[in-house]
Scaffold this active site. Structure first.
Site, mmCIF file in Angstrom:
data_model
loop_
_atom_site.group_PDB
_atom_site.id
_atom_site.type_symbol
_atom_site.label_atom_id
_atom_site.label_comp_id
_atom_site.label_asym_id
_atom_site.label_seq_id
_atom_site.Cartn_x
_atom_site.Cartn_y
_atom_site.Cartn_z
ATOM 1 C CB THR A 96 -0.905 0.029 1.246
ATOM 2 O OG1 THR A 96 -0.093 0.248 2.409
ATOM 3 C CG2 THR A 96 -1.679 -1.283 1.405
ATOM 4 C CG ASP A 97 -0.372 4.899 -1.768
ATOM 5 O OD1 ASP A 97 0.246 4.257 -2.653
ATOM 6 O OD2 ASP A 97 -1.409 5.548 -1.994
ATOM 7 C CB CYS A 98 1.007 3.994 4.696
ATOM 8 S SG CYS A 98 -0.460 2.962 4.816
ATOM 9 C CE1 TYR A 99 2.583 -0.212 7.979
ATOM 10 C CE2 TYR A 99 0.349 0.161 7.182
ATOM 11 C CZ TYR A 99 1.280 0.173 8.213
ATOM 12 O OH TYR A 99 0.893 0.552 9.471
ATOM 13 N N PRO A 100 4.909 0.079 1.646
ATOM 14 C CG PRO A 100 6.742 1.457 1.172
ATOM 15 C CD PRO A 100 5.659 1.237 2.175
#
Length: 403
Positions: free
Chosen positions: A141-145
């Protein structure tokens, strides 16, 4: 009557009189209930037995870049990752997932993943301070790349590591036998055909919940000995069934109350938390649990004076593959501990699944802690429920009313 506060004052001054439950049973025979009540402040109970509804919560700490773990294997054993990004739950009976974990580190290969190794063994290794390999796959995800992560962890390199056990300390259990014509491999261990042996699980009159049959002096928030460290009763256990039929002495005739337990695994010892394996059944966890019973009234003494000859368990035939199996009646723990019992005229060898010697050691260790002023009692914040029924799942394919 006494209060827990009064007993704690004596513990602080190292003046509390503490007996193990076995010591209490002997003393009552000599001096009676009333005199025993005057002399003792705390009674220590203990058990060391398989408790497969156990597991550990772990928080790894965030990586850089961060990862939102959705699948994870610790030493080849799958850990549940349906929490926050790096929170995991490792169940004691989880087993090696060969299909999903085809890539193993050098450490995993050296240790050799075997079918008999499970989550309980990994928990034991972490408690012992051993390094264990970890492999994780993430949801990008954007906060967990980050998409994947491999490392080696120890109990010192992770944030939280605590046991949370949904069901421990059965108040009573069953005796398993096999009336069929082939060996059976069960959660009680191997059962030989034609009543070749019998196995019982609960340690009987020294077990914690047999000595507080109506759960009157323990409750949610009670401090206990858990795995060699400090733990607490967190809630009722799953399959908690206090409405089980009982003898006049209030002890149940079969599986009854259970407890959910919690405690900091970083304080624990591998002596009291041991992975184990049942042949052709699967892995589990041997766990030492000690429960202190504050002597608040004479009734506490009366309950703790119960003897193995005065409590019973049902003898269940595992040869019938049903939820409700036929029984051969009830047998006393006094008979079970003799090593022999008679079923339909046949003498059957009996063995305990719990370690009676280690169970006694747990009670003795807890007694030392209290006498040294190192373990204080706690007031329960709430009583454990006394009205839970046991609901089976027998409605396969039928209509279920939602009203």
């Amino acid at each position: 009557m006494r209060t827990i506060s009064e007993i704690n004052d004596k513990i602080c001054q190292k003046k509390a009189i503490v007996w193990t439950v076995e010591e209490l049973k002997v003393r009552v025979q000599d001096i009676g209930v009333s005199q025993a009540f005057k002399e003792v402040d705390v009674i220590c109970t203990g058990t060391f037995e398989p408790m497969e509804s156990s597991g550990a919560m772990l928080n790894l700490g965030h990586t850089d870049p961060p990862i939102k773990i959705r699948q994870c294997w610790i030493d080849g054993i799958p850990a549940y990752a349906g929490f926050g990004a790096v929170d995991l739950y490792l169940g004691a009976t989880a087993t090696v997932d060969y299909g999903a974990n085809d890539k193993m580190s050098d450490l995993e290969n050296r240790q050799g993943n075997r079918p008999e190794r499970g989550g309980g063994h990994v928990i034991e290794d972490l408690i012992a301070g051993k390094p264990v390999p970890l492999r994780a796959l993430g949801q990008v995800t954007d906060c967990y790349p980050r998409a994947s992560f491999e490392t080696t962890i120890t109990r010192k390199t992770i944030n939280q590591f605590y046991l949370y056990n949904p069901r421990n300390l059965y108040q009573n259990f069953i005796v398993g036998v096999n009336g069929g014509d082939r060996p059976l491999y069960t959660y009680l261990g191997p059962l030989q055909p034609r009543l070749g042996n019998a196995v019982y699980s609960n340690p009987g009159a020294i077990a914690p919940l047999f000595n507080d049959p109506d759960l009157e002096v323990i409750g949610i928030g009670t401090r206990i000995f858990l795995g060699g460290g400090i733990g607490y009763i967190a809630w009722e256990g799953t399959q908690h069934f206090p409405l089980q039929k009982r003898l006049p002495n209030r002890t149940p005739i079969g599986p009854a109350a259970t407890l959910a337990l919690i405690g900091d695994a970083k304080q624990m010892s591998p002596r009291w938390v041991r992975g184990c394996y049942f042949l052709n059944y699967g892995p589990s966890l041997m766990l030492g649990v000690g429960v202190p019973l504050p002597v608040l009234t004479e009734k506490v003494i009366e309950h703790c004076a119960i003897r193995d000859e005065e409590i019973v368990a049902p003898v269940v035939d595992f040869a019938i593959p049903r939820r409700v199996r036929p029984t051969f009646g009830l047998v006393s723990y006094g008979q079970l501990k003799s090593g022999r019992m008679t079923i339909e005229g046949k003498t059957v060898r009996v063995a305990p699944l719990a370690s009676l010697a280690r169970s006694r050691e747990v009670a003795q260790e807890l007694k030392k802690w209290i006498e040294a002023g190192e373990f204080m009692l706690t007031e329960p914040v709430s009583s454990l429920p006394s009205d839970r029924s046991f609901m089976p799942q027998d409605l396969w394919g039928s209509q279920i009313s939602l009203e």
